[in-house]
Design an enzyme around this catalytic site. Sequence first.
Site, PDB file in Angstrom:
ATOM      1  N   TRP A   1     -29.571  -4.147 -15.673  1.00 26.47           N
ATOM      2  CA  TRP A   1     -28.437  -3.220 -15.613  1.00 26.47           C
ATOM      3  C   TRP A   1     -27.245  -3.858 -14.926  1.00 26.47           C
ATOM      4  O   TRP A   1     -26.090  -3.610 -15.303  1.00 26.47           O
ATOM      5  CB  TRP A   1     -28.856  -1.918 -14.937  1.00 26.47           C
ATOM      6  CG  TRP A   1     -29.958  -1.249 -15.685  1.00 26.47           C
ATOM      7  CD1 TRP A   1     -31.254  -1.099 -15.287  1.00 26.47           C
ATOM      8  CD2 TRP A   1     -29.881  -0.694 -17.013  1.00 26.47           C
ATOM      9  NE1 TRP A   1     -31.985  -0.470 -16.276  1.00 26.47           N
ATOM     10  CE2 TRP A   1     -31.174  -0.217 -17.340  1.00 26.47           C
ATOM     11  CE3 TRP A   1     -28.855  -0.552 -17.936  1.00 26.47           C
ATOM     12  CZ2 TRP A   1     -31.454   0.393 -18.553  1.00 26.47           C
ATOM     13  CZ3 TRP A   1     -29.147   0.057 -19.161  1.00 26.47           C
ATOM     14  CH2 TRP A   1     -30.433   0.522 -19.451  1.00 26.47           C
TER      15      TRP A   1
ATOM     16  N   ASP B   1     -23.733   0.559  -8.054  1.00 23.39           N
ATOM     17  CA  ASP B   1     -24.519   1.402  -8.942  1.00 23.39           C
ATOM     18  C   ASP B   1     -25.767   1.797  -8.160  1.00 23.39           C
ATOM     19  O   ASP B   1     -26.619   0.952  -7.882  1.00 23.39           O
ATOM     20  CB  ASP B   1     -24.877   0.625 -10.214  1.00 23.39           C
ATOM     21  CG  ASP B   1     -25.792   1.393 -11.156  1.00 23.39           C
ATOM     22  OD1 ASP B   1     -26.234   2.498 -10.801  1.00 23.39           O
ATOM     23  OD2 ASP B   1     -26.080   0.873 -12.254  1.00 23.39           O
TER      24      ASP B   1
ATOM     25  N   LYS C   1     -32.836   9.844 -11.884  1.00 20.67           N
ATOM     26  CA  LYS C   1     -33.886   9.200 -11.104  1.00 20.67           C
ATOM     27  C   LYS C   1     -34.305  10.054  -9.905  1.00 20.67           C
ATOM     28  O   LYS C   1     -35.471  10.275  -9.657  1.00 20.67           O
ATOM     29  CB  LYS C   1     -33.418   7.831 -10.613  1.00 20.67           C
ATOM     30  CG  LYS C   1     -32.912   6.904 -11.706  1.00 20.67           C
ATOM     31  CD  LYS C   1     -33.967   6.561 -12.741  1.00 20.67           C
ATOM     32  CE  LYS C   1     -33.418   5.566 -13.750  1.00 20.67           C
ATOM     33  NZ  LYS C   1     -34.402   5.213 -14.789  1.00 20.67           N
TER      34      LYS C   1
END
Length: 377
Positions: free
Chosen positions: A99, A170, A194
């Site tokens: 990511w 992030d 999450k």
Amino acid sequence: MKKYNFNAGPCVLPKEAVESTINAIRDFDNTGIGLMEISHRTPGWERLMAETRQLWRDLLGIPDTYEVLFLGGGASTQFFMLPANLMKKKAAYLQTGVWAKKAAKEAKNFGEVDIIASSEDKTYSYIPTGWQVPADADYFHITTNNTIYGTEIRKDFTAEECNGVMLVADMSSDIMSRPVDVTKYGLIYGGAQKNVGPAGVTFVIVRKDILGQIGDRPYMNPLPTMIDYRTHAAEEARNISMFNTPPVLPIFVMHETLSWIKNTVGGLEAMNALNVKKSNMLYEEIDRNRMFVGTVTNKEDRSIMNHCWVMAPGYEELQNEFMEFAKERGMVGIKGHRSVGGFRASLYNACTIEDVEALVACMQEFEKRRAAENNKE
């Protein structure tokens, strides 16, 4: 048979949040109209939006100098929205996983990207050290937790460590799992799915004074309305943050989940202590059990959210057998990502001690059963 949810995302949710959401879907705020049918301009919904934003501020200690935005598009949209708003010429990226790599790739459409360090050489099995942030960077981007590889940056870098460059992060997969000093960052973003709700809403925490500072760059100026943070911040200043219709269901679940963290768990210090306890329990078994081995090179880089391991040398042929063994005992979502293989257990906030105890017992039972079979041979 009871199921134990260790999926890497979407996350396991608090039962209280699930139950209250079910009730709200039937009847929101005693209006006689369901949550997914309610107008987002009703007083009840505007109040819930304001309460949700305040929960973020209360739990993370977010100062009034920051905006709290709820947007669509997932964290992947922030990969380009962030540089569109913040990059004048150059940005620095720490590449610690897939990511982080994707975020850097998107940023290259807006200017120069300096990958100051990467752990790709060893399948992202460690957090790089010894890097230097270039002083002329507009910002320094990190991904704090890496769900695929099981590494995590569990500290807030200081201004000195960032060479005075603005830090952005992030935090999709470890936000609200521990206290964070928001003032160390210019911007924090992430998908909700999450630790703070289901997929469908993205959080952005951004310092007000950095907005609208891209200058006279020759591209994307002015910014398209929907990707300009100021569009949404202006609405947030009126405690509404609804330039367009928000994703009401995910935001409602977020509200209930954050309420659970604050009122039932007792805040982020307590949440962190619980998460560390769960994490240590599983890592201790991975390290003890002769049939398994962790994939993260340095133990200090291990994530407390996502735990990755493989069969130990000499036991590789038993991978599928253990997977079936675990499934038969109710373990869900423990198959490792295809780029790593092996196993992964995600112990997000709502994962309980009992869930982890069940997984550890499963691993121990498998070890004993194989030992007994070998003795018979």
